[in-house]
Design an enzyme around this catalytic site. Structure first.
Site, PDB file in Angstrom:
ATOM      1  N   GLU A   2      23.188  34.133 -25.485  1.00 52.95           N
ATOM      2  CA  GLU A   2      23.930  35.358 -26.158  1.00 52.95           C
ATOM      3  C   GLU A   2      23.126  36.021 -27.217  1.00 52.95           C
ATOM      4  O   GLU A   2      23.744  36.429 -28.193  1.00 52.95           O
ATOM      5  CB  GLU A   2      25.524  35.127 -26.708  1.00 52.95           C
ATOM      6  CG  GLU A   2      26.456  34.787 -25.826  1.00 52.95           C
ATOM      7  CD  GLU A   2      27.848  35.547 -26.202  1.00 52.95           C
ATOM      8  OE1 GLU A   2      28.773  34.993 -25.615  1.00 52.95           O
ATOM      9  OE2 GLU A   2      27.889  36.504 -26.864  1.00 52.95           O
ATOM     10  N   GLU A  25      18.335  38.135 -16.487  1.00 52.07           N
ATOM     11  CA  GLU A  25      17.717  38.002 -15.056  1.00 52.07           C
ATOM     12  C   GLU A  25      16.380  37.253 -15.539  1.00 52.07           C
ATOM     13  O   GLU A  25      15.977  36.853 -16.771  1.00 52.07           O
ATOM     14  CB  GLU A  25      17.230  39.247 -14.340  1.00 52.07           C
ATOM     15  CG  GLU A  25      18.438  40.099 -14.263  1.00 52.07           C
ATOM     16  CD  GLU A  25      17.991  41.364 -13.533  1.00 52.07           C
ATOM     17  OE1 GLU A  25      16.796  41.502 -13.206  1.00 52.07           O
ATOM     18  OE2 GLU A  25      18.971  42.266 -13.415  1.00 52.07           O
ATOM     19  N   GLU A  78      16.223  34.315 -32.675  1.00 54.39           N
ATOM     20  CA  GLU A  78      15.199  35.021 -33.077  1.00 54.39           C
ATOM     21  C   GLU A  78      15.543  36.543 -32.913  1.00 54.39           C
ATOM     22  O   GLU A  78      15.340  37.316 -33.778  1.00 54.39           O
ATOM     23  CB  GLU A  78      13.926  34.907 -32.408  1.00 54.39           C
ATOM     24  CG  GLU A  78      13.368  33.550 -32.612  1.00 54.39           C
ATOM     25  CD  GLU A  78      13.971  32.161 -32.020  1.00 54.39           C
ATOM     26  OE1 GLU A  78      14.741  32.371 -31.093  1.00 54.39           O
ATOM     27  OE2 GLU A  78      13.731  31.093 -32.525  1.00 54.39           O
ATOM     28  N   ALA A 123      14.189  39.277 -17.712  1.00 52.68           N
ATOM     29  CA  ALA A 123      14.748  39.942 -18.692  1.00 52.68           C
ATOM     30  C   ALA A 123      15.981  38.954 -19.443  1.00 52.68           C
ATOM     31  O   ALA A 123      17.070  38.682 -19.095  1.00 52.68           O
ATOM     32  CB  ALA A 123      15.636  40.979 -18.226  1.00 52.68           C
ATOM     33  N   GLY A 124      15.369  38.447 -20.441  1.00 49.75           N
ATOM     34  CA  GLY A 124      16.018  37.630 -21.312  1.00 49.75           C
ATOM     35  C   GLY A 124      16.533  38.318 -22.573  1.00 49.75           C
ATOM     36  O   GLY A 124      17.455  39.013 -22.680  1.00 49.75           O
ATOM     37  N   GLN A 166      21.498  11.247 -36.963  1.00 49.67           N
ATOM     38  CA  GLN A 166      20.939  10.302 -37.818  1.00 49.67           C
ATOM     39  C   GLN A 166      21.684   9.399 -38.622  1.00 49.67           C
ATOM     40  O   GLN A 166      21.309   8.095 -38.831  1.00 49.67           O
ATOM     41  CB  GLN A 166      20.033  11.331 -38.869  1.00 49.67           C
ATOM     42  CG  GLN A 166      19.073  10.529 -39.475  1.00 49.67           C
ATOM     43  CD  GLN A 166      17.993  10.042 -38.950  1.00 49.67           C
ATOM     44  OE1 GLN A 166      17.627  10.653 -37.671  1.00 49.67           O
ATOM     45  NE2 GLN A 166      17.123   9.061 -39.257  1.00 49.67           N
ATOM     46  N   ILE A 168      24.002  32.249 -15.574  1.00 52.94           N
ATOM     47  CA  ILE A 168      25.491  32.894 -15.787  1.00 52.94           C
ATOM     48  C   ILE A 168      26.543  32.058 -16.004  1.00 52.94           C
ATOM     49  O   ILE A 168      26.692  31.064 -15.117  1.00 52.94           O
ATOM     50  CB  ILE A 168      25.720  34.144 -14.623  1.00 52.94           C
ATOM     51  CG1 ILE A 168      24.698  35.019 -14.559  1.00 52.94           C
ATOM     52  CG2 ILE A 168      27.032  34.758 -15.060  1.00 52.94           C
ATOM     53  CD1 ILE A 168      24.110  35.739 -15.803  1.00 52.94           C
ATOM     54  N   LEU A 180      24.391  39.800 -17.147  1.00 54.85           N
ATOM     55  CA  LEU A 180      23.038  40.577 -17.731  1.00 54.85           C
ATOM     56  C   LEU A 180      21.795  39.864 -17.330  1.00 54.85           C
ATOM     57  O   LEU A 180      20.752  40.510 -17.091  1.00 54.85           O
ATOM     58  CB  LEU A 180      23.466  40.568 -19.091  1.00 54.85           C
ATOM     59  CG  LEU A 180      22.565  41.805 -20.091  1.00 54.85           C
ATOM     60  CD1 LEU A 180      23.324  42.104 -21.199  1.00 54.85           C
ATOM     61  CD2 LEU A 180      21.389  41.134 -20.529  1.00 54.85           C
ATOM     62  N   ARG A 201      29.921  37.864 -30.544  1.00 51.41           N
ATOM     63  CA  ARG A 201      29.154  36.642 -31.302  1.00 51.41           C
ATOM     64  C   ARG A 201      29.829  35.971 -32.392  1.00 51.41           C
ATOM     65  O   ARG A 201      29.496  34.956 -32.676  1.00 51.41           O
ATOM     66  CB  ARG A 201      27.989  37.650 -31.939  1.00 51.41           C
ATOM     67  CG  ARG A 201      26.699  37.633 -30.970  1.00 51.41           C
ATOM     68  CD  ARG A 201      25.662  38.574 -31.376  1.00 51.41           C
ATOM     69  NE  ARG A 201      24.738  38.721 -30.017  1.00 51.41           N
ATOM     70  CZ  ARG A 201      23.757  39.577 -29.770  1.00 51.41           C
ATOM     71  NH1 ARG A 201      23.832  40.673 -30.737  1.00 51.41           N
ATOM     72  NH2 ARG A 201      23.055  39.423 -29.018  1.00 51.41           N
TER      73      ARG A 201
END
Lengths: 399, 389, 263
Positions: free
Chosen positions: B363, B126, B367, B129-130, B336, B156, B124, B242
């Site tokens: 994916e 590019e 944000e 186009a993220g 840590q 990809i 998908l 997801r």
């Protein structure tokens, strides 16, 4: 079937209960009780200082007069026209047993084109008689032919004890001999002796070497045992005399359903682990294949061979022919130096018979130190060069 | 915590955990360093029947749901998410076909994907186009019985290793949101080639490549669903996948937590194991609590998603954003806790920290996930009649 | 073709240790595992099944919990399993074990090939395979590292001996014992795990095998343990301390005094 308690001797002290790995012994007020969880392992028998515990007797097998059996036999092995050194070691052990039994010590030699000097050699290690079966069908080893011939000899001559080498050959066909004769066989004995009542005491490691077990074959003959190479000490008996007897066997014995198509001797002779008196062995602590060069340098200096743990072989640092351990080779050199090897039991069983074991490892908790007579806790990358320098210095060489 | 899984689900966990311990852990550092694709492990996963957990039995799968798939992904992720991503991404590539493909398209591709014989991938993203998917430039033009694809996909996962690719391309720019469509492109199709393998911060065992379409000619029956459904298919695919990304996060967090606790119990400073100190206990406590919360969310959400709920997008986004952030936090804290040792490549946590970052980015960035949740909340509450004041 | 694979459940010897105070075996927390060599035997059988339409049956002689080991083999693709379990089998030496296993193979009736692991890691005798073959009166080959077939349908095996490699032809039915070189054991598969969970595993005792009580277990054994003791602890253990140079010096002296060859 479970362990037997002699109530007259038992003091209900409870030591056996602590020792029992199955938790099968419970201690009551006035008696101990053994449950069905007992697996007849025999550990409790040894821990009882009052001799109150025993195991039931083993089976007697087919009816036979055991008194007809006499003599200690060693099944000798030969390779490429010479006697395998395990035969010397077995004859020396056999000599001691034969003397205790006031019986003759005989060697059995099976093969093809066997020169007389082979038999003479066996006599110098203590054989009173050497039985030779020389037939072309025995030129190459097959389980059936070798086993059937040996069984035939044993049936006709009835030895009381038979010892054989726990080589790949011996471990393969000797069980067939024992099964055919319906008698007991103990593998990989580290000690052999005669008990007060004349039984062969066969001692061997159990549970991967963590405990030792002594075993007898009370009701069947011959009592059979195999011994790994380099466990017994070979002793030449100067001036010992003996006779050679060529034995013929029925053609039936020599038949084999198996056909040997090809025999390809080991090409990679660089390992030479079996003959080496000194083995310098490396493990994952070496971190990289190139670091085996350090071991090679040390081995070269002392005329030794290079060994490896399974971990090092799996990393691809050295070829599998160098692997020592349960899935590799078993060795017992005069000096085994384990460098950067943790000492997992699978490795230890392959080298614990070595006369002197030195371990070099930077982890003081490494289990290898439990089996090493001499431990060096150090960074091998610093220690080995220092040790190599020391050797060179002592020899007056410049490094 | 016991999540009252079925016998079969526990078997999936046991099997994936066994593979993780015996096959993944011993090689993860090396595959990461060499940037080597884990083909041996893909073969083992295939032979173990794990590739088809979410695919119906009619196509050779196990007929399970999202939760079954997440259980496997989570355990594998405890070992290495570079390897687990390679596995999970095949599912991502399969979903467009599974959800919208015609019977013929499903029969052509799902059995091989379910058996692990061929890997799939999802194309998908590019260069332009993220997050803004509508900015894609790859086109698919109808030419008789074929479509001709032109364009370049970027970054990809499984690019070059997979044989089956679900590709989003513009079929009619004038139709705006209804202007894109999904196609199956196969390795070896004329005009389809790959760019160089990318060098990444983390998940270096996973292969990431450009897909280049230069007059790439494919039969028209490779269209998935109908023309114009492209953006919908993409969104629905993400809803399904997801939670799996969430499972990657839970697994990574668990792996990092395990190492941190073991280390804290063994490392002695100032005369005590450092786990005796409150500063460390508090860190470990937060790590453990977050990991468990993420797990509880993923498991519940996965079960819920299998019921095709109306708020699927919101729930899927919650899984991904929460578990991804938790994984990054837990992995960083693990480094840590291990202190200097944590920074060294001799110990696995630095890799986990490097690996975890991608979970907040691919994916759909975290944000964007927050945007989705915020917008869904707005819609949900708009429908409510009661006031909360 | 019907292949029988014999497996043994053994304690994980890596964890078996002697309590230093009581000199007794400590077995708490010691897991039971399938004897590692037997996993290779199972893999060898499954590889033959991959290429042909062979059926594989796993056998084990053990207490009731040995059933777990059998289910483990089913989860990797073995078709059926049989547990040989009976109180009468307790105390078996290798002869009694071989008698029991051979009787089970005979009862299975149409076995073409028996595959065993080279040895069990708790006993290390490597005797059971050859003894079984002798009882079944079939040819056998030990130390097999690879398996092929002749055009006539005979087995063609490569053996790893102390001296090198040997290639043997054996007609079926026969028995082989195998090494790790036969192949890396495969992982279980989900479908097989599910089947294994539901599988019925019959239990055969001495009666089912037609064995009289005096032919099995301790009564059927010819050897018995009379003593178990921990190996004498090395009282002469030394640790060489100091700087690396001092350690090198001290080790050199130690080996020189011990008259180790080469130093």
């Amino acid at each position: 079937m479970k362990a037997i308690v002699d109530r007259k001797k038992c003091t209900v002290c409870g030591v056996c209960s602590d020792a029992c790995p199955m938790g099968a012994i419970t201690v009551g007020e006035t008696r101990i009780d053994i449950s069905d969880d007992c697996t007849l392992c025999g550990i409790c028998v040894d821990t009882c200082e009052f001799g109150a515990l025993s195991l039931p007797e083993v089976g007697t097998g087919p009816e036979e007069d055991l008194g007809l059996y006499s003599g200690v036999w060693v099944c000798a092995e030969w390779r490429d026209g010479s006697v395998h050194r395990v035969s010397h070691e077995l004859l020396s052990a056999g000599r001691m047993l034969a003397d205790k039994r006031s019986a003759p010590l005989c060697a059995v030699l099976l093969g093809s084109g066997l020169e007389e000097n082979l038999s003479r050699e066996l006599i110098t290690f203590g054989a009173d008689v050497v039985y030779v079966v020389d037939r072309p069908e025995l030129a190459r080893f097959t389980d059936e032919a070798y086993a059937n011939v040996l069984v035939e000899l044993i049936r006709t001559r009835k030895p009381e004890i038979l010892l054989a080498g726990a080589t790949s050959t011996g471990r393969s066909f000797i069980p067939r001999v024992a099964a055919s004769l319906r008698t007991g066989l103990t593998a990989d004995c580290t000690e052999l002796d005669i008990s007060e009542d004349g039984h062969l005491l066969q001692t061997r490691p159990a549970f991967g070497g963590n405990v030792m077990a002594t075993i007898i074959c009370p009701n069947r003959r011959p009592q059979m045992a195999t011994v790994r190479p380099r466990v017994m000490r070979p002793l030449v008996i100067a001036g010992h005399e003996g006779r050679i007897e060529n034995v013929s066997v029925p053609d039936e014995c020599l038949k084999s359903r198996v056909e040997v198509l090809e025999v390809i001797p080991e090409q990679d002779q660089t390992a030479r682990l079996a003959e080496a008196e000194v083995i310098i062995s490396g493990g994952r602590g070496l971190r990289k294949g190139e670091n085996f060069a350090l071991l090679q340098e040390l081995a070269g200096l002392v005329g030794g061979a290079v060994g490896a743990s399974r971990g090092a072989v799996e990393e691809g640092w050295i070829s599998p022919s160098h692997q020592v351990g349960q899935t590799g080779r078993t060795v017992a050199p005069s000096l085994y130096m384990a460098v950067g090897i943790a000492g997992a039991i699978q490795h230890v069983v392959g080298m614990q018979g070595s006369k002197f074991i030195v371990a070099v490892n930077k982890d003081p908790q490494a289990p290898i130190f439990d089996v090493a007579g001499c431990g060096v806790v150090a960074d091998l990358f610093e220690f080995l060069p220092a040790f190599i320098r020391k050797i060179r210095q002592e020899r007056g060489e410049t490094s | 915590m016991d999540y009252f899984l079925t016998e079969e689900q526990k078997m999936i966990q046991d099997l994936a955990a066994q593979i993780m311990r015996e096959k993944i852990r011993p090689v993860r550092a090396q595959l990461d360093e060499q940037e080597e694709f884990p083909w041996d492990i893909m073969k083992i996963l295939a032979q173990s029947d794990l590739f088809g957990l979410y695919i119906p039995e009619a196509y050779g799968g196990m007929g399970g749901g999202i939760l079954d798939n997440c259980l496997a992904i989570e355990k594998l992720a405890e070992g290495c998410i570079g390897i687990a991503t390679s596995f999970a991404a095949s599912g991502l590539g399969a979903y467009p076909v599974l959800l919208y493909g015609s019977e013929a398209v499903k029969q052509a591709y799902l059995p091989d994907i379910a058996s692990g014989k061929r890997l799939a991938a999802f194309g998908l993203t590019e260069s332009g186009a993220g997050s803004d998917v509508s900015g894609i430039q790859t086109t698919a033009v109808r030419d008789g019985d074929h479509y001709i694809l032109n364009g370049t996909k970027q970054w990809i996962t499984n690019g070059g290793e997979a044989e089956i690719y679900s590709i989003l391309a513009i079929t009619d720019r004038s139709k705006g949101p209804r202007g894109a469509s999904f196609f199956v492109v196969e390795k070896g199709d004329p005009g389809f080639s790959f760019g160089k393998k990318e060098k990444k911060l983390g998940i270096r065992a996973s292969a990431t490549r450009e897909l280049v379409f230069q007059d790439c000619r494919i039969p028209a029956d490779r269209l998935i669903g109908r023309e114009g459904m492209g953006f919908i298919i993409a969104m629905k695919t993400f809803d399904k996948s997801r939670p799996g990304i969430g499972a990657l996060g839970v697994g990574l967090a668990q792996g990092a937590l395990d190492i941190a606790v073991e280390y804290a119990r063994k490392r002695v400073q100032f005369g005590k194991p450092i786990i005796a100190f409150q500063a460390i206990q508090h860190k470990l406590a937060d790590m453990a609590t977050k990991t468990e919360a993420a797990r509880a969310l993923i498991y519940s959400a996965s079960r819920y998603m299998d019921t095709e709920p109306p708020d699927a997008s919101k729930v899927a986004a919650m899984c991904k954003v929460f578990a991804g952030d938790v994984a990054m936090e837990v992995a960083t804290e693990a480094v840590q806790v291990l202190g200097g040792y944590g920074y060294m490549q001799d110990y696995p946590v630095e890799k986990m920290m490097r690996d975890a970052k991608i979970l907040q980015i691919y994916e759909g960035t975290n944000e964007i996930q927050r945007n989705i949740i915020g917008q869904e909340l707005n819609k949900e509450y708009a429908r409510l009649k009661d006031s909360f004041f | 073709m019907h292949i029988a694979v014999c497996i043994k459940q053994v304690p994980d010897t890596r964890n078996v240790r002697i309590d230093p105070d009581t000199h007794t075996l400590v077995r708490q927390g010691v897991e039971s595992i399938i004897n590692p060599f037997d996993l290779f035997a199972v893999e060898a059988a499954l590889r033959i099944k991959d290429d042909t339409d062979a059926r594989v049956t796993a056998l084990t002689m053990g207490p009731p919990q040995a059933e777990e080991a059998l289910r483990e083999t089913l989860s990797r693709g073995v078709d059926e399993a049989v547990l040989l379990s009976d109180r009468a089998f307790a105390g078996s030496d290798t002869w009694a074990t071989s008698t029991t296993l051979a009787a089970a193979v005979s009862k299975l009736a149409d076995v073409d090939l028996v595959i065993c692991g080279k040895q069990a890691v708790d006993g290390d005798t490597a005797q059971v395979g050859p003894e079984m073959a002798t009882l079944l009166d079939i040819p056998y080959a030990t130390l097999v590292r690879s398996i092929e077939w002749t055009s006539g349908g005979d087995l063609k095996v490569t053996r790893q001996t102390d001296e090198g490699i040997e290639i043997w032809r054996l007609p079926l039915p026969s028995l082989i014992t195998v090494l790790k070189e036969v192949g890396e054991p495969r992982m279980p598969s989900l479908r097989h795990k599910m089947r294994a969970k539901k599988a019925q595993i019959p239990v055969w005792g001495a009666d089912d095998l037609g064995l009289s009580p005096d032919s099995v277990g301790l009564c059927g054994s010819y050897t018995q343990v009379v003593r178990v003791f921990s190996p004498p602890r090395r009282s002469d253990r030394v640790f060489i301390e100091g700087s690396v140079e001092e350690q090198a010096e001290a080790l050199y002296r130690y080996l020189k005094e011990a008259k180790v060859p080469g130093i």
